[in-house]
Motif scaffolding. Structure first.
Motif, PDB file in Angstrom:
ATOM      1  N   VAL A 112      43.577  29.389  49.216  1.00 46.32           N
ATOM      2  CA  VAL A 112      44.136  29.067  48.743  1.00 46.32           C
ATOM      3  C   VAL A 112      45.961  29.204  49.530  1.00 46.32           C
ATOM      4  CG1 VAL A 112      43.448  28.957  46.206  1.00 46.32           C
ATOM      5  CG2 VAL A 112      44.838  30.962  47.499  1.00 46.32           C
ATOM      6  N   VAL A 113      46.657  27.970  49.196  1.00 45.51           N
ATOM      7  CA  VAL A 113      47.525  28.050  49.998  1.00 45.51           C
ATOM      8  C   VAL A 113      49.056  27.553  48.650  1.00 45.51           C
ATOM      9  CG1 VAL A 113      46.847  27.765  52.261  1.00 45.51           C
ATOM     10  CG2 VAL A 113      47.760  25.907  51.205  1.00 45.51           C
ATOM     11  N   GLU A 114      50.181  27.695  48.832  1.00 46.83           N
ATOM     12  CA  GLU A 114      50.912  27.198  48.049  1.00 46.83           C
ATOM     13  C   GLU A 114      51.449  25.212  48.891  1.00 46.83           C
ATOM     14  OE1 GLU A 114      54.523  28.897  45.227  1.00 46.83           O
ATOM     15  OE2 GLU A 114      53.929  29.883  47.852  1.00 46.83           O
ATOM     16  N   VAL A 115      51.867  24.713  48.052  1.00 47.67           N
ATOM     17  CA  VAL A 115      51.997  23.547  48.703  1.00 47.67           C
ATOM     18  C   VAL A 115      53.566  23.402  47.802  1.00 47.67           C
ATOM     19  CG1 VAL A 115      51.243  20.918  48.850  1.00 47.67           C
ATOM     20  CG2 VAL A 115      50.300  22.786  49.598  1.00 47.67           C
TER      21      VAL A 115
ATOM     22  N   THR B 206      50.048  24.251  40.704  1.00 50.42           N
ATOM     23  CA  THR B 206      49.050  25.303  41.604  1.00 50.42           C
ATOM     24  C   THR B 206      48.636  25.821  43.104  1.00 50.42           C
ATOM     25  OG1 THR B 206      47.199  24.057  41.208  1.00 50.42           O
ATOM     26  CG2 THR B 206      48.136  25.230  39.021  1.00 50.42           C
ATOM     27  N   LEU B 207      48.004  27.060  43.106  1.00 50.79           N
ATOM     28  CA  LEU B 207      48.098  26.692  44.619  1.00 50.79           C
ATOM     29  C   LEU B 207      47.054  26.117  44.215  1.00 50.79           C
ATOM     30  CD1 LEU B 207      47.427  30.753  44.863  1.00 50.79           C
ATOM     31  CD2 LEU B 207      49.747  29.046  45.065  1.00 50.79           C
ATOM     32  N   VAL B 208      46.333  25.695  45.861  1.00 51.57           N
ATOM     33  CA  VAL B 208      45.497  24.636  46.172  1.00 51.57           C
ATOM     34  C   VAL B 208      44.232  25.150  46.882  1.00 51.57           C
ATOM     35  CG1 VAL B 208      46.223  22.888  45.595  1.00 51.57           C
ATOM     36  CG2 VAL B 208      46.685  23.398  47.763  1.00 51.57           C
ATOM     37  N   ALA B 209      43.339  24.725  47.535  1.00 52.26           N
ATOM     38  CA  ALA B 209      42.281  25.571  48.050  1.00 52.26           C
ATOM     39  C   ALA B 209      41.893  24.511  49.584  1.00 52.26           C
ATOM     40  CB  ALA B 209      40.570  25.136  47.791  1.00 52.26           C
TER      41      ALA B 209
ATOM     42  N   SER C  52      52.705  33.570  51.606  1.00 45.13           N
ATOM     43  CA  SER C  52      53.612  33.331  50.129  1.00 45.13           C
ATOM     44  C   SER C  52      52.999  35.105  49.148  1.00 45.13           C
ATOM     45  CB  SER C  52      53.936  32.481  49.486  1.00 45.13           C
ATOM     46  OG  SER C  52      52.481  32.042  48.810  1.00 45.13           O
ATOM     47  N   ASP C  53      54.229  35.491  48.655  1.00 46.48           N
ATOM     48  CA  ASP C  53      53.442  36.808  47.519  1.00 46.48           C
ATOM     49  C   ASP C  53      52.921  35.968  46.631  1.00 46.48           C
ATOM     50  OD1 ASP C  53      55.449  38.779  49.027  1.00 46.48           O
ATOM     51  OD2 ASP C  53      56.420  38.240  47.548  1.00 46.48           O
ATOM     52  N   ARG C  54      52.894  34.779  46.169  1.00 49.27           N
ATOM     53  CA  ARG C  54      51.929  34.437  45.189  1.00 49.27           C
ATOM     54  C   ARG C  54      50.367  34.058  45.946  1.00 49.27           C
ATOM     55  NH1 ARG C  54      52.526  27.865  42.800  1.00 49.27           N
ATOM     56  NH2 ARG C  54      50.961  28.223  41.053  1.00 49.27           N
TER      57      ARG C  54
ATOM     58  N   LEU D 134      48.846  36.087  48.563  1.00 49.57           N
ATOM     59  CA  LEU D 134      48.108  37.021  48.637  1.00 49.57           C
ATOM     60  C   LEU D 134      48.222  37.942  47.281  1.00 49.57           C
ATOM     61  CD1 LEU D 134      51.171  38.536  51.141  1.00 49.57           C
ATOM     62  CD2 LEU D 134      49.134  37.852  51.732  1.00 49.57           C
ATOM     63  N   ARG D 135      49.108  37.389  46.179  1.00 50.49           N
ATOM     64  CA  ARG D 135      47.981  37.875  44.922  1.00 50.49           C
ATOM     65  C   ARG D 135      47.171  37.587  44.446  1.00 50.49           C
ATOM     66  NH1 ARG D 135      53.992  37.628  43.725  1.00 50.49           N
ATOM     67  NH2 ARG D 135      53.428  35.920  42.772  1.00 50.49           N
ATOM     68  N   ALA D 136      47.024  36.316  44.825  1.00 56.00           N
ATOM     69  CA  ALA D 136      45.495  35.459  44.159  1.00 56.00           C
ATOM     70  C   ALA D 136      44.636  35.972  45.054  1.00 56.00           C
ATOM     71  CB  ALA D 136      45.906  33.783  44.046  1.00 56.00           C
ATOM     72  N   ARG D 137      44.902  35.698  46.702  1.00 53.89           N
ATOM     73  CA  ARG D 137      43.598  36.242  47.170  1.00 53.89           C
ATOM     74  C   ARG D 137      43.468  37.550  46.858  1.00 53.89           C
ATOM     75  NH1 ARG D 137      45.877  34.431  52.973  1.00 53.89           N
ATOM     76  NH2 ARG D 137      46.040  31.910  52.145  1.00 53.89           N
ATOM     77  N   LYS D 138      44.489  39.049  46.709  1.00 54.82           N
ATOM     78  CA  LYS D 138      43.189  39.529  46.633  1.00 54.82           C
ATOM     79  C   LYS D 138      43.038  40.026  44.910  1.00 54.82           C
ATOM     80  CE  LYS D 138      47.655  42.375  49.021  1.00 54.82           C
ATOM     81  NZ  LYS D 138      48.854  43.297  48.712  1.00 54.82           N
ATOM     82  N   THR D 139      43.958  38.961  43.997  1.00 58.54           N
ATOM     83  CA  THR D 139      42.611  39.234  43.188  1.00 58.54           C
ATOM     84  C   THR D 139      41.463  39.072  42.736  1.00 58.54           C
ATOM     85  OG1 THR D 139      44.670  38.846  41.637  1.00 58.54           O
ATOM     86  CG2 THR D 139      42.530  38.344  40.613  1.00 58.54           C
ATOM     87  N   ILE D 140      41.027  37.695  43.782  1.00 55.05           N
ATOM     88  CA  ILE D 140      39.792  37.263  44.090  1.00 55.05           C
ATOM     89  C   ILE D 140      38.615  38.388  44.516  1.00 55.05           C
ATOM     90  CG2 ILE D 140      39.043  35.823  45.623  1.00 55.05           C
ATOM     91  CD1 ILE D 140      41.632  34.082  44.810  1.00 55.05           C
ATOM     92  N   LEU D 141      39.913  38.791  45.425  1.00 59.99           N
ATOM     93  CA  LEU D 141      38.699  39.886  46.416  1.00 59.99           C
ATOM     94  C   LEU D 141      38.151  40.942  45.511  1.00 59.99           C
ATOM     95  CD1 LEU D 141      40.951  40.373  49.768  1.00 59.99           C
ATOM     96  CD2 LEU D 141      38.036  39.391  49.690  1.00 59.99           C
ATOM     97  N   ARG D 142      39.620  41.711  44.687  1.00 60.72           N
ATOM     98  CA  ARG D 142      39.148  42.755  43.500  1.00 60.72           C
ATOM     99  C   ARG D 142      37.725  42.610  42.588  1.00 60.72           C
ATOM    100  NH1 ARG D 142      44.499  43.137  43.441  1.00 60.72           N
ATOM    101  NH2 ARG D 142      45.532  44.896  44.484  1.00 60.72           N
TER     102      ARG D 142
END
Length: 886
Positions: A48-51, A56-59, A75-77, A79-87
């Motif tokens: 996901v990235v921020e456009v 919303t974030l997009v794939a 961006s912080d947004r 990175l938070r999403a990626r960390k949540t997905i990884l967890r």
């Protein structure tokens, strides 16, 4: 067009995704589910990235790039999403990295480390799955699966085997094979594509705990030693042993391999490998030293030449050996005064050589395999491509899924028929009739390419006259193909902007094989389907270096580069290069050698004619009756057991050199593991033997031999190891500035004008009767290769296909009281074998199929040695047999 990623201006072309643009500009975006060249799914959401402007974030793997778009990848947004997905992923499975065989090469592990994410955040219960181990190659551990779907895409979109998919819903979702069966019980063909693309440890090789992890190994780029596709592979080794095999993503096979290439290289370490020279003493083969063995070979060959003349010696080169080795081998034969040198092309594509030289002036495939993507119509005949050339068959299946029209002509139901728009099912031995029928329809409806015919061919009027009788009604009677299907196929082929013909031994291995290939050449020229992208006629090479062995002069009538032995200019060039006087008399073909009483000795390198020749019992008797037999091989084959001297050779994984695949692509072969015992590469053996026979050699490494090949064969003139370091070159390549020639005959044919040569159907040399009521055809299965010298040393392949079998139609089996799995005897006028019956509708009534890989039930004990009068190739594909229940 332009967009901005992380304040960097990036150019792109319409149709690219954000991920593709970022990757092209060196900007990292993590991925787990993304698989290049497949439909993006956005399933894992890790990319996901921020456009700017998006709610919303997009794939990024699925989102198309747009002009003026402003994208942030870290961006912080984001990175938070990626960390949540990884967890979530880490907590959803048993990711025990310390014990996982994927550790060090796991994308999930790498991303967790990169983003500082650990387990235990959500406290979810760990899934309880017992790993699936019920097959010899792939272990599935569902507790590690993150449902990224890469394996599904690899199976369904890349290999198009369609063996696995998503199953169930919600929290119960999993990747299933068939109706949630094991891989061994499903349609899985164990190509291992899923294993290679899995980003975690959910898929691993069988017995992974006994192997080094991938990150602990050293990769060696080389070429697969099996079929003529010539897949590029990275062989990962440690401590002198092969640990893993990966398809090379930057090779022309685009990372794909088949079950043999990925899992059946373990023959290199088999305990039965030849490790020292053997000499026959008192009827037994016993170990000897190299000097003693080579001195004996030299003294006996020289003595027989002195007593009986050079034509008393026969040399069989090898489609399994490198170009450099075949070049030295035919040089050895010719410098000893004989052109009696041939190889297994005599048993597979000799009829292609005769026919295409007559029609075009050149007998090689006209287009590279990758060019099939440009074909609107693909006509496959006499080729069970999914089993004999599996990675190329995936290209064909992908082309069919993308809109190409696939027409299959084969008496037997093969893997490609499931993907075909039209299946023509002729009776065995009737191919000329239906090909002529296609041309009759094309001419009667005015669908021929008149411009191409007028500009580039001769003999069209004679062809038109000869085709008058081949009406659809006549062809239906002669072949069993419905008239309407014949008409449809003719229109599809003729109206295509580009159409390609792919064929193999089902066409060539007949007494009329040369005439059948001529008919295919006529069809291609009639519609102008030659010399353009997607339009050509391509004989598929069965073994890894059949093309190269021919190129090197491993044939009795031609020198390296296809100059004829009786052509003064071609012969003079070779004589000047070798500083030797050579014979102008064409030699005996391989089949003639086995019939000629003149032959007193044979030197066989890497071939097994005791099993591969038609009427194998006669071939074995002839070998046993020779005054002297030398066999150079990696195992004590059925042929080697008859030898007076056996020389232990290196396999393709233990030496350097080149192979030339069915593309005409010259590719590097590199040593990955050491030779066993005292075994030597074939070129080194020839290098040692040559001076003993008065033949100058003196090469220090294969690269020197290739430099000489470039001088001897003008089609290789611009090829050297430096230029093919990473990617092969397609000949003709006459000089160092030439890029190679992927498509032949663009402007003209080597003979000038293409020549139409009318041909007419001929009955097989042997037809069914009351005593022998069945028609037998032979061929390969996916899991084994040729006479089984290598694949039958693979424990995994032997578990899947452990024994020989005969396919017979259900109605025939019922009439004879034969149940599926029962043992039967199959007999011809030449011998009989005992096999297991496989009752199926893959073969029509009255037809049988037997693979020829199994020495204990050798199909070629049954086959007819009757020869094509021009190509001297036996009629392997049609003989009369009977079946007796045991």
């Amino acid at each position: 067009m332009e967009l901005t990623i992380n304040d960097i201006t990036c150019t792109f072309t319409p149709g690219q995704t954000i991920l593709e643009v970022a990757t092209a500009h060196g900007i990292f975006i993590p991925t787990l589910c993304h698989l290049p060249n497949c439909t993006p799914t956005g399933a894992c959401r890790i990319c996901v990235v921020e456009v700017r402007g998006a709610r919303t974030l997009v794939a990024s793997c699925a989102a198309p790039a747009a002009e003026g778009m402003i994208v942030g990848t870290d961006s912080d947004r984001v990175l938070r999403a990626r960390k949540t997905i990884l967890r979530l992923m880490l907590d959803s499975g048993n990711h025990d990295c310390l014990l996982c065989p994927a550790a060090g090469d796991c994308v999930l592990q790498s991303l967790a480390f990169r983003y500082g994410v650990g387990t235990g955040t959500f406290g979810r219960p760990k899934p309880r799955h017992r790993p699936e181990t019920g097959n010899p190659f792939i272990v599935r551990d569902f507790s590690k699966c993150i449902l990224c779907g890469r394996c599904v895409q690899a199976c369904n979109e890349v290999q198009v085997n369609e063996a696995i998919d998503y199953g169930y819903r919600g929290a119960a979702t999993k990747i299933v094979a068939g109706c949630d069966s094991t891989l061994g019980e499903s349609d899985c063909v164990f190509c291992g594509e899923c294993l290679q693309v899995c980003p975690v440890g959910a898929l691993s090789i069988h017995d992974a705990r006994g192997k080094a992890r991938l990150c602990e190994t050293r990769p060696v780029r080389t070429t697969c030693p099996y079929c003529g596709v010539g897949c590029q592979m990275d062989v990962h080794v440690k401590d002198g042993r092969i640990q893993h095999v990966l398809g090379a993503m930057d090779g022309h096979n685009e990372g794909s391999l088949c079950v043999k290439g990925r899992f059946a290289l373990d023959f290199t370490a088999h305990p039965e490998r030849l490790r020292a020279p053997l000499i026959r003493r008192d009827g037994e083969l016993v170990p000897a030293g190299w000097d003693e063995a080579l001195d004996l070979v030299a003294s006996r060959l020289l003595a027989l030449r002195e007593e009986h003349g050079p034509r008393s010696l026969g040399f069989l080169a090898s489609a399994r050996c490198t170009n450099e080795e075949n070049y030295l081998f035919q040089k050895l034969a010719r410098c000893m005064g004989t052109n009696n040198v041939d190889h297994c092309a005599r048993l597979c594509h000799a009829s292609s050589l005769e026919a295409l030289v007559q029609a075009f002036g050149s007998a090689s495939p006209t287009n590279v395999m990758a060019d099939v993507v440009n074909a609107e119509v693909i006509l496959v005949t006499g080729s069970n491509t999914t089993e004999t050339h599996p990675v190329f068959s995936s290209r064909i299946k992908r082309a069919a899924r993308s809109g190409a029209t696939l027409v299959v002509a084969d008496p037997r139901e093969i893997g490609l028929t499931r993907h075909a728009d039209l299946w023509l099912r002729p009776r065995p031995g009737t191919d000329i009739a239906w090909i002529n029928g296609l041309m009759h329809v094309i001419l009667s409806e005015g669908l021929e390419n008149r411009d191409f015919i007028d500009r580039r061919t001769e003999g069209s009027e004679e062809l038109r006259e000869a085709l008058a009788v081949y009406t659809p009604a006549y062809v239906q009677t002669a072949t069993g193909i419905p008239a309407a299907d014949l008409v449809r196929a003719a229109r599809l082929y003729a109206r295509a902007g580009a159409a390609t013909i792919l064929y193999c031994m089902g066409i060539t291995q007949h007494t009329c094989g040369t005439d059948t290939v001529l008919a295919l050449a006529n069809l291609a020229m009639l519609c102008g389907q030659v010399g353009r992208p997607g339009a050509g006629i391509n004989p598929l090479r069965g073994q890894n270096n059949v093309q190269g062995s021919c190129d090197m002069g491993g044939l009795p009538g031609v020198l390296p580069g296809y100059g004829r032995v009786d052509d003064d200019a071609a012969l003079g060039r070779i004589e000047g290069l070798w500083k030797m006087s050579l014979s102008k008399t064409p030699g005996l073909t391989a089949t003639e050698m086995f019939a000629s009483p003149e032959l007193r000795a044979m030197y066989i390198m890497g071939e097994n004619p005791a099993l591969s020749d038609a009427d194998a019992s006669h071939a074995q008797a002839r070998l046993a009756a020779l005054d002297f037999l030398v066999v150079q091989d990696i195992f004590l084959t059925e042929t080697a057991r008859l030898a007076d001297v056996v020389l232990p050779a290196a396999s393709a994984l233990e030496k350097d050199g080149t192979f030339t695949n069915t593309d005409r692509r010259v590719q590097r072969v590199r040593a990955a593991v050491p030779c066993p015992g005292e075994a030597l590469p074939d070129w080194r053996i020839l290098n040692l033997l040559g001076p003993r026979l008065g033949v100058p050699m003196g090469y220090d490494r294969p690269e020197e031999i290739m430099r000489e090949i470039a001088l001897a064969a003008p089609i290789y003139g611009g090829i050297d190891y430096r230029r093919i370091r990473r990617e092969g070159i397609v000949w003709p390549c006459p000089d160092q500035a030439h890029p190679g020639t992927p498509i032949l005959h663009r402007e003209t044919f080597p003979r000038g004008l293409g020549r139409f040569i009318p041909t007419h159907p001929q009955a097989p040399a042997e037809v069914p009767d009351e005593m022998y009521p069945f028609v037998l055809g032979t061929g390969r299965v996916l899991e084994h290769y040729h006479t089984g010298t290598m694949t039958r040393k693979s424990e995994g392949l032997n578990r899947i296909v452990p024994e020989c079998f005969v396919e017979m139609n259900q109605e025939d089996a019922a009439r004879l009281g034969i149940a599926h799995g029962r043992r039967v005897r199959v007999a011809s006028r030449r011998g009989e074998i005992s096999v297991r019956a496989e009752v199926t509708d893959r073969v029509a009534r009255g037809h049988l199929f037997i693979p020829f890989h199994f020495a204990e039930a050798a199909a070629n004990v049954l086959t007819n040695p009757a020869l094509d009068p021009l190509a001297r190739i036996p009629e392997f594909k049609v003989c009369a047999v009977r079946v007796i229940p045991e």
